[in-house]
Scaffold this motif. Structure first.
Motif, PDB file in Angstrom:
ATOM      1  N   ASP A  41       8.594  -1.469  -1.070  1.00 45.41           N
ATOM      2  CA  ASP A  41       7.178  -1.758  -0.801  1.00 45.41           C
ATOM      3  C   ASP A  41       7.003  -2.356   0.587  1.00 45.41           C
ATOM      4  OD1 ASP A  41       6.362  -0.804  -3.227  1.00 45.41           O
ATOM      5  OD2 ASP A  41       6.184  -2.765  -4.190  1.00 45.41           O
ATOM      6  N   SER A  42       7.933  -3.220   0.983  1.00 43.78           N
ATOM      7  CA  SER A  42       7.844  -3.837   2.303  1.00 43.78           C
ATOM      8  C   SER A  42       8.022  -2.800   3.407  1.00 43.78           C
ATOM      9  CB  SER A  42       8.908  -4.931   2.435  1.00 43.78           C
ATOM     10  OG  SER A  42       8.840  -5.543   3.701  1.00 43.78           O
ATOM     11  N   ILE A  43       8.894  -1.836   3.180  1.00 47.81           N
ATOM     12  CA  ILE A  43       9.119  -0.780   4.177  1.00 47.81           C
ATOM     13  C   ILE A  43       7.831  -0.012   4.446  1.00 47.81           C
ATOM     14  CG2 ILE A  43      10.303   1.416   4.604  1.00 47.81           C
ATOM     15  CD1 ILE A  43      12.705   0.220   3.077  1.00 47.81           C
ATOM     16  N   GLU A  55       6.443   5.661  13.579  1.00 45.95           N
ATOM     17  CA  GLU A  55       6.361   4.773  12.416  1.00 45.95           C
ATOM     18  C   GLU A  55       7.064   5.389  11.214  1.00 45.95           C
ATOM     19  OE1 GLU A  55       2.528   3.074  11.401  1.00 45.95           O
ATOM     20  OE2 GLU A  55       1.812   3.515  13.418  1.00 45.95           O
ATOM     21  N   GLU A  56       6.762   6.662  10.954  1.00 46.50           N
ATOM     22  CA  GLU A  56       7.345   7.339   9.797  1.00 46.50           C
ATOM     23  C   GLU A  56       8.856   7.440   9.938  1.00 46.50           C
ATOM     24  OE1 GLU A  56       7.781   9.291   6.200  1.00 46.50           O
ATOM     25  OE2 GLU A  56       6.156   8.066   7.004  1.00 46.50           O
ATOM     26  N   GLY A  57       9.334   7.697  11.150  1.00 51.71           N
ATOM     27  CA  GLY A  57      10.765   7.798  11.362  1.00 51.71           C
ATOM     28  C   GLY A  57      11.488   6.497  11.057  1.00 51.71           C
ATOM     29  N   VAL A  58      10.926   5.378  11.484  1.00 50.24           N
ATOM     30  CA  VAL A  58      11.540   4.082  11.211  1.00 50.24           C
ATOM     31  C   VAL A  58      11.488   3.776   9.720  1.00 50.24           C
ATOM     32  CG1 VAL A  58      11.348   1.592  11.595  1.00 50.24           C
ATOM     33  CG2 VAL A  58      11.136   3.170  13.516  1.00 50.24           C
ATOM     34  N   ARG A  59      10.400   4.147   9.065  1.00 47.92           N
ATOM     35  CA  ARG A  59      10.333   3.968   7.609  1.00 47.92           C
ATOM     36  C   ARG A  59      11.424   4.789   6.916  1.00 47.92           C
ATOM     37  NH1 ARG A  59       4.472   4.785   8.238  1.00 47.92           N
ATOM     38  NH2 ARG A  59       3.494   2.739   8.420  1.00 47.92           N
TER      39      ARG A  59
END
Length: 229
Positions: free
Chosen positions: A115-117, A38-42
């Motif tokens: 914010d959406s990310i 999740e963090e990587g995609v963010r």
């Protein structure tokens, strides 16, 4: 111990686990884990967005780039104002004003995108990893595209009323006949599409060469994701 996880959550964990061997940090035996995915995609989307907005908010950021340039819509009518708006010289000046307003409107758009990310989920991340070179951007556009247009509309509405009115009154001597609301709406919609095209371009570049980011998480995530189809 009773497993209290929902069936949907268990499916997500199984899908995430299937990716873990592919997203281990380079030179390290510790995999990223579901949170790391999740963090990587963010990080991928955040970096792509930051790079895109850095370009777009520079003077001429929209107009100087064919990928993001806003185009003045065709103007109908047989009156003097309509005829003037159809001339290349005036259309060029109004189009420049439209693109200049877009630079200021992009400042309003930045926090909406970021914010959406932050709200991306594991489900989103897994879908992005299996997608194409702009999969993360496409997801972001689906989630926040409409809100982005509404956020930028007031900037276009105010900016065009001052900029285009000054140009047109000087040339045509007319103060009426322009549908500013429609022009502002068109500008905001075009700017929104241009922003996502710019973010998508940055995402594709990062996916193509993740090592250029010098971010171990992105390098691990994207090198592994290239194997997941």
């Amino acid at each position: 111990m009773t497993d209290c996880a929902s069936p949907a959550r268990r499916r997500l964990l199984v899908q995430s686990a299937a990716l873990l061997p592919l997203v281990a940090l380079a030179g390290c035996a510790t995999p990223l884990g579901s949170y790391g995915v999740e963090e990587g995609v963010r990080r991928l989307l955040t970096l792509s967005s930051q790079r895109a907005f850095a370009r777009l908010t520079e003077p001429g950021g929209f107009y100087d780039d064919q990928l993001t340039r806003l185009v003045l819509p065709e103007t109908g009518g047989n009156d003097v104002l309509g005829a003037v708006l159809r001339t290349n010289a005036v259309r060029g000046r109004v189009a420049q004003a439209l693109n200049d307003v877009a630079v200021d409107a992009a400042d309003r758009a930045t926090p909406v995108v970021l914010d959406s990310i932050r709200s991306l989920t594991l489900t989103d991340a897994l879908a992005v990893l299996r997608g194409g070179p702009t999969a993360a951007t496409d997801l972001l556009q689906r989630q926040v595209g409409g809100a982005l247009v509404e956020t930028m509309f007031p900037e276009f509405s105010a900016g065009l009323r001052s900029d285009t009115l000054e140009i047109l009154t000087a040339i045509a001597g007319a103060r009426t006949g322009i549908d500013y609301a429609a022009l502002a709406r068109t500008g905001a919609e075009q700017a929104g599409q241009a922003i996502f095209r710019a973010i998508g371009r940055e995402e594709a570049a990062i996916r193509a060469d993740p090592r250029s980011t010098r971010d171990p998480t992105l390098i691990a995530l994207l090198s592994g994701a290239s194997l997941v189809r």
